[in-house]
Motif scaffolding. Structure first.
Motif, PDB file in Angstrom:
ATOM      1  N   SER A  60       0.794  -1.226   0.000  1.00 45.73           N
ATOM      2  CA  SER A  60       0.000   0.000   0.000  1.00 45.73           C
ATOM      3  C   SER A  60       0.826   1.274   0.000  1.00 45.73           C
ATOM      4  CB  SER A  60      -0.913   0.017   1.239  1.00 45.73           C
ATOM      5  OG  SER A  60      -0.154   0.291   2.408  1.00 45.73           O
ATOM      6  N   LEU A  61       2.143   1.178   0.226  1.00 46.31           N
ATOM      7  CA  LEU A  61       2.942   2.384   0.400  1.00 46.31           C
ATOM      8  C   LEU A  61       2.988   3.219  -0.867  1.00 46.31           C
ATOM      9  CD1 LEU A  61       4.736   3.448   2.841  1.00 46.31           C
ATOM     10  CD2 LEU A  61       6.632   3.006   1.299  1.00 46.31           C
ATOM     11  N   MET A  62       2.786   4.540  -0.704  1.00 45.89           N
ATOM     12  CA  MET A  62       2.882   5.484  -1.808  1.00 45.89           C
ATOM     13  C   MET A  62       3.783   6.640  -1.392  1.00 45.89           C
ATOM     14  SD  MET A  62      -1.039   5.691  -3.208  1.00 45.89           S
ATOM     15  CE  MET A  62      -1.668   6.098  -1.580  1.00 45.89           C
ATOM     16  N   VAL A  63       4.614   7.106  -2.313  1.00 43.34           N
ATOM     17  CA  VAL A  63       5.484   8.254  -2.070  1.00 43.34           C
ATOM     18  C   VAL A  63       5.204   9.285  -3.158  1.00 43.34           C
ATOM     19  CG1 VAL A  63       7.857   9.059  -1.801  1.00 43.34           C
ATOM     20  CG2 VAL A  63       7.242   6.746  -1.082  1.00 43.34           C
ATOM     21  N   LEU A  64       4.864  10.497  -2.752  1.00 43.02           N
ATOM     22  CA  LEU A  64       4.563  11.566  -3.697  1.00 43.02           C
ATOM     23  C   LEU A  64       5.534  12.718  -3.478  1.00 43.02           C
ATOM     24  CD1 LEU A  64       1.671  10.194  -2.674  1.00 43.02           C
ATOM     25  CD2 LEU A  64       0.769  11.804  -4.330  1.00 43.02           C
ATOM     26  N   ALA A  65       6.007  13.308  -4.566  1.00 45.38           N
ATOM     27  CA  ALA A  65       6.939  14.431  -4.500  1.00 45.38           C
ATOM     28  C   ALA A  65       6.218  15.728  -4.821  1.00 45.38           C
ATOM     29  CB  ALA A  65       8.103  14.216  -5.465  1.00 45.38           C
ATOM     30  N   PHE A 113       8.484  15.405   0.350  1.00 44.36           N
ATOM     31  CA  PHE A 113       8.083  14.029   0.063  1.00 44.36           C
ATOM     32  C   PHE A 113       6.967  13.615   1.018  1.00 44.36           C
ATOM     33  CE2 PHE A 113      12.341  14.417  -1.584  1.00 44.36           C
ATOM     34  CZ  PHE A 113      12.285  13.743  -2.787  1.00 44.36           C
ATOM     35  N   MET A 114       5.840  13.212   0.439  1.00 46.46           N
ATOM     36  CA  MET A 114       4.710  12.740   1.229  1.00 46.46           C
ATOM     37  C   MET A 114       4.646  11.223   1.177  1.00 46.46           C
ATOM     38  SD  MET A 114       0.595  13.378   0.804  1.00 46.46           S
ATOM     39  CE  MET A 114       0.728  15.139   0.992  1.00 46.46           C
ATOM     40  N   VAL A 115       4.468  10.618   2.331  1.00 46.07           N
ATOM     41  CA  VAL A 115       4.355   9.168   2.441  1.00 46.07           C
ATOM     42  C   VAL A 115       2.937   8.815   2.875  1.00 46.07           C
ATOM     43  CG1 VAL A 115       5.180   7.104   3.627  1.00 46.07           C
ATOM     44  CG2 VAL A 115       6.794   8.909   2.999  1.00 46.07           C
ATOM     45  N   LEU A 116       2.287   7.938   2.139  1.00 45.32           N
ATOM     46  CA  LEU A 116       0.963   7.435   2.481  1.00 45.32           C
ATOM     47  C   LEU A 116       1.029   5.922   2.587  1.00 45.32           C
ATOM     48  CD1 LEU A 116      -1.173   9.544  -0.010  1.00 45.32           C
ATOM     49  CD2 LEU A 116      -1.215   9.783   2.473  1.00 45.32           C
ATOM     50  N   SER A 117       0.404   5.382   3.615  1.00 40.75           N
ATOM     51  CA  SER A 117       0.375   3.930   3.778  1.00 40.75           C
ATOM     52  C   SER A 117      -1.017   3.495   4.176  1.00 40.75           C
ATOM     53  CB  SER A 117       1.378   3.501   4.857  1.00 40.75           C
ATOM     54  OG  SER A 117       1.298   2.121   5.089  1.00 40.75           O
ATOM     55  N   GLN A 146     -10.698  -2.590   7.143  1.00 41.61           N
ATOM     56  CA  GLN A 146     -10.631  -3.896   6.495  1.00 41.61           C
ATOM     57  C   GLN A 146      -9.255  -4.529   6.653  1.00 41.61           C
ATOM     58  OE1 GLN A 146     -13.397  -5.345   5.182  1.00 41.61           O
ATOM     59  NE2 GLN A 146     -14.403  -3.536   6.029  1.00 41.61           N
ATOM     60  N   ASN A 147      -8.233  -3.718   6.646  1.00 36.73           N
ATOM     61  CA  ASN A 147      -6.874  -4.255   6.730  1.00 36.73           C
ATOM     62  C   ASN A 147      -6.075  -3.552   7.813  1.00 36.73           C
ATOM     63  OD1 ASN A 147      -6.941  -6.187   4.455  1.00 36.73           O
ATOM     64  ND2 ASN A 147      -7.295  -4.357   3.232  1.00 36.73           N
ATOM     65  N   THR A 148      -5.518  -2.387   7.492  1.00 34.76           N
ATOM     66  CA  THR A 148      -4.680  -1.679   8.442  1.00 34.76           C
ATOM     67  C   THR A 148      -5.052  -0.209   8.508  1.00 34.76           C
ATOM     68  OG1 THR A 148      -3.067  -1.481   6.651  1.00 34.76           O
ATOM     69  CG2 THR A 148      -2.682  -3.217   8.275  1.00 34.76           C
ATOM     70  N   VAL A 149      -4.592   0.476   9.555  1.00 34.44           N
ATOM     71  CA  VAL A 149      -4.935   1.873   9.775  1.00 34.44           C
ATOM     72  C   VAL A 149      -4.149   2.764   8.810  1.00 34.44           C
ATOM     73  CG1 VAL A 149      -4.850   3.764  11.432  1.00 34.44           C
ATOM     74  CG2 VAL A 149      -5.486   1.470  12.189  1.00 34.44           C
ATOM     75  N   PRO A 150      -4.814   3.678   8.092  1.00 38.67           N
ATOM     76  CA  PRO A 150      -4.097   4.594   7.204  1.00 38.67           C
ATOM     77  C   PRO A 150      -3.115   5.473   7.965  1.00 38.67           C
ATOM     78  CG  PRO A 150      -6.434   4.567   6.697  1.00 38.67           C
ATOM     79  CD  PRO A 150      -6.269   3.823   7.984  1.00 38.67           C
ATOM     80  N   MET A 151      -2.011   5.815   7.297  1.00 34.51           N
ATOM     81  CA  MET A 151      -0.969   6.640   7.899  1.00 34.51           C
ATOM     82  C   MET A 151      -0.467   7.664   6.888  1.00 34.51           C
ATOM     83  SD  MET A 151       1.160   3.572   9.742  1.00 34.51           S
ATOM     84  CE  MET A 151       0.273   2.261  10.585  1.00 34.51           C
ATOM     85  N   TRP A 152       0.049   8.787   7.408  1.00 38.10           N
ATOM     86  CA  TRP A 152       0.488   9.904   6.564  1.00 38.10           C
ATOM     87  C   TRP A 152       1.697  10.572   7.205  1.00 38.10           C
ATOM     88  CZ3 TRP A 152       0.996  14.805   8.440  1.00 38.10           C
ATOM     89  CH2 TRP A 152       1.278  15.826   7.517  1.00 38.10           C
ATOM     90  N   GLY A 153       2.613  11.042   6.355  1.00 42.66           N
ATOM     91  CA  GLY A 153       3.741  11.812   6.840  1.00 42.66           C
ATOM     92  C   GLY A 153       4.382  12.599   5.716  1.00 42.66           C
ATOM     93  N   VAL A 154       5.168  13.609   6.059  1.00 40.53           N
ATOM     94  CA  VAL A 154       5.806  14.446   5.046  1.00 40.53           C
ATOM     95  C   VAL A 154       7.124  14.998   5.594  1.00 40.53           C
ATOM     96  CG1 VAL A 154       4.683  16.596   5.760  1.00 40.53           C
ATOM     97  CG2 VAL A 154       5.375  16.295   3.380  1.00 40.53           C
ATOM     98  N   LYS A 155       8.080  15.194   4.688  1.00 42.80           N
ATOM     99  CA  LYS A 155       9.355  15.792   5.070  1.00 42.80           C
ATOM    100  C   LYS A 155       9.956  16.532   3.884  1.00 42.80           C
ATOM    101  CE  LYS A 155      13.800  14.870   7.276  1.00 42.80           C
ATOM    102  NZ  LYS A 155      14.651  13.856   7.934  1.00 42.80           N
TER     103      LYS A 155
END
Length: 329
Positions: A60-65, A113-117, A146-155
């Motif tokens: 599920s990991l996504m990285v956006l610039a 960089f934004m990280v979404l999981s 349904q699966n896991t808790v969504p998570m967000w972060g940025v740096k």
């Protein structure tokens, strides 16, 4: 009652090209574009895992610039997922972003960089509008999870250059704090109450948000996750509300405490939990008005000063005494 705030750390590294990728990748991007790989080492720093929800789903990991002015640049494709010797999961991504024409060691560009999981159904992935921008504002999830808790972060990270005047092949971003997009609620009995023979039979919540947003408020204004104020990120979804929810029925008991995750919600209707306790053949029922309130407690009793249930907060309730009502710590 205790409220704690926690985070997950994700380490982002930009390593040299790997032999598992085509050797002609440099030839695919010419001019002022740069072609390196991005390696993300995911490390979950969680006090207690709840049914495996408090983990990062590797698929599920996504990285956006983004540019530092908030302009979206690109979603970085994940090329490889592997587990390293330390047992952590590594993600290898392609990084082929056009650098500014005036980029140099003296004028090194910065990107956010934004990280979404755990934030999308991987059958569909992240949706985009007609202008090619990702639909971050409306990215949401449904309750129950349904699966896991969504998570967000940025740096925000500034490119490093070598003596040859070119960006280093290895760009070390370091670690990114990642916030959970849901609140964690725990209920347990004190040792004294357990010694008296009480056990928890059932816990219900009078109303729970049916959905939540993956990213917090002001997600596009902060340069790093740590700069987001603990309460500024509060952003409840406007969807349906579920009533009289037996939310703890499948919860895991860890160190004597039942844990669940729920989407954040504004406490407009005195959010509360009813609880049923058992002592041998006796059953003690405490309805919502005598149960556990989401409010400030003084000397074990509710004050009526209600608070919202906010993402990435841990609401920790311990029942310390059982009378005609219950006392909490």
């Amino acid at each position: 009652m205790k409220v704690r705030i926690s985070h997950i750390l994700i380490g982002l590294l930009f390593p040299l090209l790997s032999s598992c990728i085509s050797n002609d990748i440099d030839e695919q991007f010419m001019g002022t574009e740069t072609a390196v790989q991005v390696k993300l080492s995911v490390d979950v720093k969680a006090p207690v895992a709840t049914k495996g929800l408090d983990t990062v789903d590797p698929t599920s990991l996504m990285v956006l610039a983004y540019r530092t002015d908030g302009t979206f640049v690109k979603e970085l494709p994940v090329l490889k997922v592997s587990r390293n010797d330390a047992g952590k999961v590594d993600f290898l991504c392609a990084f082929d972003i056009m650098l500014p024409e005036n980029a140099s060691a003296a004028n090194a560009p910065e990107y956010k960089f934004m990280v979404l999981s755990n934030s999308t159904n991987q059958q569909y992935g992240l949706s985009y509008d007609k202008n090619g921008k990702p639909a971050i504002e409306t990215l949401d999830f449904e309750y129950p999870f349904q699966n896991t808790v969504p998570m967000w972060g940025v740096k925000t990270y500034q490119f490093q250059y070598g003596e040859d005047g070119k960006p280093l092949d290895v760009q070390n971003l370091g670690q990114v704090d990642v916030l959970r997009s849901a609140a964690k609620v725990g209920v347990k009995l004190s040792d004294t109450v357990k010694e008296e023979g009480f056990t928890i039979e059932e816990i219900k919540i009078n109303h729970v948000a049916g959905s939540g947003y993956s990213v917090p408020a002001k997600w596009n204004e902060v340069a790093s996750t740590a700069l987001l104020n603990n309460t500024e990120g509060f952003r409840p979804a406007p969807g349906a509300v579920l009533y009289n929810v037996n939310a703890f029925k499948d919860s895991q008991i860890t160190e004597g405490m039942k844990y669940i995750y729920i989407p954040e919600i504004a406490n407009k209707e005195e959010l509360a939990m009813s609880i049923t306790l058992r002592k041998g053949e006796e059953v003690f029922e405490f309805p919502y008005e005598k149960g556990i309130k989401f409010c400030t407690y003084v000397e074990g009793q509710p004050t009526g000063e209600n608070f919202n249930v906010v993402r990435n907060h841990f609401y920790d309730y311990t029942i310390t005494a059982v009378h005609t009502n219950i006392e909490l710590e």
